[in-house]
Design a protein around this motif. Sequence first.
Motif, PDB file in Angstrom:
ATOM      1  N   SER A  14       0.831  -1.214   0.000  1.00  0.00           N
ATOM      2  CA  SER A  14       0.000   0.000   0.000  1.00  0.00           C
ATOM      3  C   SER A  14       0.861   1.258   0.000  1.00  0.00           C
ATOM      4  CB  SER A  14      -0.949   0.006   1.203  1.00  0.00           C
ATOM      5  OG  SER A  14      -0.243   0.062   2.416  1.00  0.00           O
ATOM      6  N   GLN A  15       2.010   1.210   0.678  1.00  0.00           N
ATOM      7  CA  GLN A  15       2.924   2.357   0.670  1.00  0.00           C
ATOM      8  C   GLN A  15       3.476   2.601  -0.729  1.00  0.00           C
ATOM      9  OE1 GLN A  15       5.676   0.950   3.645  1.00  0.00           O
ATOM     10  NE2 GLN A  15       4.654   2.053   5.321  1.00  0.00           N
ATOM     11  N   PHE A  16       3.811   1.530  -1.419  1.00  0.00           N
ATOM     12  CA  PHE A  16       4.316   1.630  -2.787  1.00  0.00           C
ATOM     13  C   PHE A  16       3.227   2.217  -3.689  1.00  0.00           C
ATOM     14  CE2 PHE A  16       7.573  -0.782  -5.573  1.00  0.00           C
ATOM     15  CZ  PHE A  16       7.533   0.197  -6.556  1.00  0.00           C
ATOM     16  N   GLN A  17       2.000   1.724  -3.555  1.00  0.00           N
ATOM     17  CA  GLN A  17       0.904   2.213  -4.380  1.00  0.00           C
ATOM     18  C   GLN A  17       0.669   3.707  -4.171  1.00  0.00           C
ATOM     19  OE1 GLN A  17      -0.980   0.476  -6.853  1.00  0.00           O
ATOM     20  NE2 GLN A  17      -1.419   2.648  -7.250  1.00  0.00           N
ATOM     21  N   LYS A  18       0.801   4.144  -2.919  1.00  0.00           N
ATOM     22  CA  LYS A  18       0.617   5.573  -2.625  1.00  0.00           C
ATOM     23  C   LYS A  18       1.687   6.409  -3.317  1.00  0.00           C
ATOM     24  CE  LYS A  18      -0.319   8.881   1.065  1.00  0.00           C
ATOM     25  NZ  LYS A  18       0.360   9.982   0.349  1.00  0.00           N
ATOM     26  N   MET A  19       2.895   5.908  -3.362  1.00  0.00           N
ATOM     27  CA  MET A  19       3.959   6.650  -4.031  1.00  0.00           C
ATOM     28  C   MET A  19       3.705   6.739  -5.530  1.00  0.00           C
ATOM     29  SD  MET A  19       7.443   5.701  -1.989  1.00  0.00           S
ATOM     30  CE  MET A  19       7.592   6.165  -0.239  1.00  0.00           C
ATOM     31  N   ILE A  20       3.150   5.667  -6.085  1.00  0.00           N
ATOM     32  CA  ILE A  20       2.781   5.700  -7.503  1.00  0.00           C
ATOM     33  C   ILE A  20       1.666   6.726  -7.720  1.00  0.00           C
ATOM     34  CG2 ILE A  20       1.784   4.376  -9.411  1.00  0.00           C
ATOM     35  CD1 ILE A  20       3.114   1.868  -8.152  1.00  0.00           C
ATOM     36  N   ASP A  21       0.658   6.684  -6.849  1.00  0.00           N
ATOM     37  CA  ASP A  21      -0.466   7.621  -6.951  1.00  0.00           C
ATOM     38  C   ASP A  21      -0.007   9.070  -6.800  1.00  0.00           C
ATOM     39  OD1 ASP A  21      -2.148   5.452  -7.250  1.00  0.00           O
ATOM     40  OD2 ASP A  21      -2.774   5.427  -5.140  1.00  0.00           O
ATOM     41  N   ASP A  22       0.989   9.274  -5.921  1.00  0.00           N
ATOM     42  CA  ASP A  22       1.504  10.629  -5.684  1.00  0.00           C
ATOM     43  C   ASP A  22       2.499  11.075  -6.753  1.00  0.00           C
ATOM     44  OD1 ASP A  22      -0.044  10.740  -3.431  1.00  0.00           O
ATOM     45  OD2 ASP A  22       1.587  10.331  -2.020  1.00  0.00           O
ATOM     46  N   GLN A  23       2.818  10.157  -7.663  1.00  0.00           N
ATOM     47  CA  GLN A  23       3.687  10.459  -8.801  1.00  0.00           C
ATOM     48  C   GLN A  23       5.078  10.936  -8.390  1.00  0.00           C
ATOM     49  OE1 GLN A  23       1.175  13.221 -11.066  1.00  0.00           O
ATOM     50  NE2 GLN A  23       0.405  11.519 -12.296  1.00  0.00           N
ATOM     51  N   VAL A  24       5.712  10.171  -7.488  1.00  0.00           N
ATOM     52  CA  VAL A  24       7.114  10.458  -7.186  1.00  0.00           C
ATOM     53  C   VAL A  24       7.926  10.230  -8.460  1.00  0.00           C
ATOM     54  CG1 VAL A  24       6.857   9.796  -4.766  1.00  0.00           C
ATOM     55  CG2 VAL A  24       7.607   8.087  -6.442  1.00  0.00           C
ATOM     56  N   ASP A  25       9.135  10.741  -8.503  1.00  0.00           N
ATOM     57  CA  ASP A  25       9.942  10.644  -9.719  1.00  0.00           C
ATOM     58  C   ASP A  25      10.665   9.309  -9.848  1.00  0.00           C
ATOM     59  OD1 ASP A  25       9.488  13.311 -10.792  1.00  0.00           O
ATOM     60  OD2 ASP A  25      10.611  14.015  -9.043  1.00  0.00           O
TER      61      ASP A  25
END
Length: 368
Positions: free
Chosen positions: A91-102
């Motif tokens: 879920s943490q990984f998915q949030k980073m994808i959703d937040d569009q980290v670089d």
Amino acid sequence: MRRSATVLAAFSTALSLTACGAVDAISGGGSSSSPTKGDDVTVGLLLPDKDTARFEKFDYPIIKRQVTSLTNGKGKVVYANAEASVAKQSSQFQKMIDDQVDVVLVDALDSKAISAEVQKAKDAGIPVIAYDRLAQGPIDAYVSHDNELVGEVQGRAVVTALGDKAATSKIVMMDGDVNDPNTGSFKAGALSELKGKVVIAKEYETPQWLPATAKANMLKAIQSVGLDNIAAVYSANDGMAGAVIDALKEAGADKIPPVTGQDANLDAVQRIVSGEQYMTVYKSFLLEATGAAKLAVARVQGRDIEFDALTQDRVDSPTQKDIPANLVPVVALTKDNIKQTLIADGVYTVKDICTQAYAADCAQIGLN
């Protein structure tokens, strides 16, 4: 995994390129920016647990500091720790994808399970760099240590400690989590040194590397093999080494047999100073974390020359071949070389190690 002696050379080359302004020339000016991305880089960092002291104390702070330095203070690190939960890391990984980290640096709790998120990141155009553990899926690079060599160093230490009695000595092997891809490499390296040289009386896997599980298994081994018959314990990391030693003490051991470890946790170093733990494997957190930060920023900013200089090794995962890698060397740490390694590298000070409880032991080995 194919090893290379060029790791440090690659690391040094990357540093030299930066120092000499080669990167600036590539990007067309005096800024560390490039046409791909400027200094406003957001690095997502996913670490696996808080039981392993190094992640919170060293890896995260070093990566954060390096990213800030590499981006003229404009870049940032978004950090999340899974606290030993595969579902939480997902879920943490998915949030980073959703937040569009670089870019994402991920130390996977479960290398296979994380592959779905790695693919999602790839589909979203976000590069993923596996950190410390080799994740499955379409990763861009891998930064770690020569993990088979870690096991070799541990296994060799056991044989050396047992000396002439090794061939008839019974040992217990306390392996790590089978879902951690490094575990197999550690074990393979250790067995290359132990097989045919000692008697492996009992061997256990340790889900999630939990010290409590290692302690319970050690108590089982003591009951099965006999306290006085256990000549040494191969423990894959320091957290489990502490648990193994606690179990031996509870069982009434007058003298603790040689116990190995890995990670150079402060409590493990103190156990080495006092003679309770035989050795640990010191893996330079500075080199690994610094290399990871450089790779992450270079990938986002399109600085391929630096990225290539830092990844002159190659590794294979079950889903991908010839992954660019940066494999950092390791050191067998004993009471004889604490000054030349941990203290010289600024990981700990003498004051950190030689608290009142260990002052006499420190003085005895000249650590003062």
